[in-house]
Design a protein around this motif. Structure first.
Motif, PDB file in Angstrom:
ATOM      1  N   ASN A   1     -11.623 -11.325 -30.935  1.00  0.00           N
ATOM      2  CA  ASN A   1     -10.636 -10.336 -30.488  1.00  0.00           C
ATOM      3  C   ASN A   1     -10.409 -10.437 -28.982  1.00  0.00           C
ATOM      4  O   ASN A   1     -10.005  -9.469 -28.342  1.00  0.00           O
ATOM      5  CB  ASN A   1     -10.989  -8.913 -30.936  1.00  0.00           C
ATOM      6  CG  ASN A   1     -12.148  -8.341 -30.187  1.00  0.00           C
ATOM      7  OD1 ASN A   1     -12.879  -9.082 -29.539  1.00  0.00           O
ATOM      8  ND2 ASN A   1     -12.317  -7.055 -30.271  1.00  0.00           N
ATOM      9  N   ALA A   2     -10.706 -11.634 -28.470  1.00  0.00           N
ATOM     10  CA  ALA A   2     -10.374 -11.962 -27.074  1.00  0.00           C
ATOM     11  C   ALA A   2     -11.101 -11.106 -26.050  1.00  0.00           C
ATOM     12  O   ALA A   2     -10.647 -10.955 -24.931  1.00  0.00           O
ATOM     13  CB  ALA A   2      -8.864 -11.912 -26.845  1.00  0.00           C
TER      14      ALA A   2
ATOM     15  N   THR B   1      -6.402 -18.076 -34.930  1.00  0.00           N
ATOM     16  CA  THR B   1      -5.332 -17.156 -35.318  1.00  0.00           C
ATOM     17  C   THR B   1      -5.947 -16.021 -36.125  1.00  0.00           C
ATOM     18  O   THR B   1      -6.891 -16.225 -36.883  1.00  0.00           O
ATOM     19  CB  THR B   1      -4.215 -17.819 -36.158  1.00  0.00           C
ATOM     20  OG1 THR B   1      -4.795 -18.319 -37.361  1.00  0.00           O
ATOM     21  CG2 THR B   1      -3.525 -18.950 -35.420  1.00  0.00           C
ATOM     22  N   VAL B   2      -5.421 -14.817 -35.914  1.00  0.00           N
ATOM     23  CA  VAL B   2      -5.859 -13.637 -36.648  1.00  0.00           C
ATOM     24  C   VAL B   2      -4.635 -13.086 -37.364  1.00  0.00           C
ATOM     25  O   VAL B   2      -3.651 -12.726 -36.720  1.00  0.00           O
ATOM     26  CB  VAL B   2      -6.457 -12.570 -35.713  1.00  0.00           C
ATOM     27  CG1 VAL B   2      -6.856 -11.332 -36.497  1.00  0.00           C
ATOM     28  CG2 VAL B   2      -7.666 -13.124 -34.967  1.00  0.00           C
ATOM     29  N   ASP B   3      -4.712 -13.094 -38.695  1.00  0.00           N
ATOM     30  CA  ASP B   3      -3.587 -12.637 -39.506  1.00  0.00           C
ATOM     31  C   ASP B   3      -2.295 -13.345 -39.081  1.00  0.00           C
ATOM     32  O   ASP B   3      -1.237 -12.729 -38.975  1.00  0.00           O
ATOM     33  CB  ASP B   3      -3.441 -11.114 -39.381  1.00  0.00           C
ATOM     34  CG  ASP B   3      -2.690 -10.526 -40.573  1.00  0.00           C
ATOM     35  OD1 ASP B   3      -2.698 -11.141 -41.654  1.00  0.00           O
ATOM     36  OD2 ASP B   3      -2.073  -9.456 -40.413  1.00  0.00           O
ATOM     37  N   GLY B   4      -2.422 -14.633 -38.796  1.00  0.00           N
ATOM     38  CA  GLY B   4      -1.271 -15.441 -38.434  1.00  0.00           C
ATOM     39  C   GLY B   4      -0.855 -15.355 -36.973  1.00  0.00           C
ATOM     40  O   GLY B   4       0.012 -16.098 -36.534  1.00  0.00           O
ATOM     41  N   ILE B   5      -1.481 -14.456 -36.208  1.00  0.00           N
ATOM     42  CA  ILE B   5      -1.116 -14.314 -34.794  1.00  0.00           C
ATOM     43  C   ILE B   5      -2.004 -15.241 -33.965  1.00  0.00           C
ATOM     44  O   ILE B   5      -3.224 -15.105 -33.990  1.00  0.00           O
ATOM     45  CB  ILE B   5      -1.328 -12.865 -34.309  1.00  0.00           C
ATOM     46  CG1 ILE B   5      -0.604 -11.862 -35.206  1.00  0.00           C
ATOM     47  CG2 ILE B   5      -0.894 -12.718 -32.851  1.00  0.00           C
ATOM     48  CD1 ILE B   5      -1.017 -10.413 -34.954  1.00  0.00           C
ATOM     49  N   PRO B   6      -1.429 -16.193 -33.237  1.00  0.00           N
ATOM     50  CA  PRO B   6      -2.271 -17.059 -32.424  1.00  0.00           C
ATOM     51  C   PRO B   6      -2.856 -16.310 -31.234  1.00  0.00           C
ATOM     52  O   PRO B   6      -2.165 -15.534 -30.577  1.00  0.00           O
ATOM     53  CB  PRO B   6      -1.313 -18.178 -31.966  1.00  0.00           C
ATOM     54  CG  PRO B   6       0.040 -17.623 -32.115  1.00  0.00           C
ATOM     55  CD  PRO B   6      -0.002 -16.530 -33.146  1.00  0.00           C
TER      56      PRO B   6
ATOM     57  N   ALA C   1      -1.720  -6.773 -29.925  1.00  0.00           N
ATOM     58  CA  ALA C   1      -1.519  -6.958 -31.367  1.00  0.00           C
ATOM     59  C   ALA C   1      -2.826  -7.356 -32.037  1.00  0.00           C
ATOM     60  O   ALA C   1      -3.189  -6.822 -33.087  1.00  0.00           O
ATOM     61  CB  ALA C   1      -0.444  -8.017 -31.609  1.00  0.00           C
ATOM     62  N   ILE C   2      -3.545  -8.281 -31.408  1.00  0.00           N
ATOM     63  CA  ILE C   2      -4.812  -8.726 -31.991  1.00  0.00           C
ATOM     64  C   ILE C   2      -5.807  -7.578 -32.065  1.00  0.00           C
ATOM     65  O   ILE C   2      -6.470  -7.371 -33.075  1.00  0.00           O
ATOM     66  CB  ILE C   2      -5.424  -9.858 -31.134  1.00  0.00           C
ATOM     67  CG1 ILE C   2      -4.543 -11.098 -31.177  1.00  0.00           C
ATOM     68  CG2 ILE C   2      -6.849 -10.167 -31.573  1.00  0.00           C
ATOM     69  CD1 ILE C   2      -4.643 -11.905 -32.436  1.00  0.00           C
TER      70      ILE C   2
END
Ligand code: ADP
Ligand code: MG
Length: 262
Positions: free
Chosen positions: A71-72, A82-87, A96-97
């Motif tokens: 989660n950065a 990628t998390v749920d398609g979000i790079p 968003a992440i």
């Protein structure tokens, strides 16, 4: 059941929807350096919706670093996540992440000057722009789910460690995350409080939440984990089922580790 009721011909549906749909977490060749120290050395992992993945391994092997990259909290410096398609690329998609990924730490990290309920409603009202009334209603529902609704108006310091950790879980759930990350959530607790936190985590697992859990609680792993990852020196050296891992670990470091903790 009457004599004419048909014999069941299909197995009962799994209580959890697992292994369906695209991966929620995809990590490919993830690297992380701290100065000259190479903490993550090309970690690969896919986690499917509803999977419960337990991460174990020696101290310093990179377990915390890895889940913090997801989660950065710690940016990775090589490979892709990628998390749920979000790079996860540090380009403005952090909010968003973090909405998708809830995190629970060893130290509960509650805000000491806010009540239990205020701790839980803070992010939903600020980040998700929920109304105060809606956030409080949902906060109380979550407190009921973790078994401490009656503590809603107390301050964290008035609660036991186990209760504080359950508040931390409720606070993470309040953002409706798709994934929950746990980093040794019971290691700071007195033994008599470990079970109450593990019970909440088991219920969450059974409800279908996708979870990555760094823990050495073997009972929890055997009961709810779909997979065990064993970390060693910045990499995943085993990725297998709990049964296979405990009965027949492949890697020498895993064998040595198990012989110490079992
Ligand atoms: P684990 O959770 O498996 O015990 P960590 O991920 O916390 O291990 O740490 C992996 C390695 O990275 C350790 O050697 C640790 O000292 C180092 N490390 C972790 N965080 C930092 C940091 N912020 N600065 C420098 N080194 C770090
Ligand atoms: Mg750690």
């Amino acid at each position: 059941q009457g004599p004419l009721s048909p014999a069941p011909s299909v197995p009962a549906a799994s209580p959890r929807a697992r292994r369906e749909g695209p991966p929620i977490i995809q990590a490919q060749g993830v690297q992380k350096h701290f100065g000259s120290f190479h903490a993550l050395r090309g970690v690969n992992l896919e986690v499917l919706p509803g999977e419960v993945v337990v991460i174990i391994g020696p101290s310093g092997s990179g377990k915390s670093t890895f889940i913090r990259t997801l989660n950065a909290l710690d940016p990775h410096d090589g490979g892709q996540i990628t998390v749920d398609g979000i790079p996860l690329n540090g380009k403005g998609n952090l909010d968003a992440i973090r909405r998708e990924v809830g995190m629970v730490f060893q130290s509960f990290n509650l805000f000491p000057h806010l009540t239990v309920l205020e701790n839980i409603t803070l992010a939903p009202t600020r980040v998700r722009r929920a109304s105060k009334a809606d956030a409080e209603k949902r906060g109380l529902d979550l407190l009921r789910r973790v078994g401490i609704e009656e503590q809603a108006h107390k301050y964290p310091a008035q609660l036991s460690g186990g209760q504080q950790q359950r508040v931390a879980i409720a606070r993470a759930l309040a953002m409706d995350p798709k994934v929950m990350l746990f980093d040794e959530p019971t290691s700071a607790l007195d033994p008599e409080m470990i079970k109450e936190v593990l019970d909440v985590m088991k219920e969450l697992a059974r409800s279908g939440m996708t979870m990555l859990v760094v823990t050495h609680e073997m009972g929890f792993a055997r009961e709810v984990a779909d997979r065990i990852l064993f970390f060693d020196q910045g990499n995943v050296v085993e990725d297998t089922t709990p049964e296979a891992f405990y009965q027949n670990p492949q890697h020498d470091r895993a064998k040595a580790f198990l012989s110490k903790i079992l």
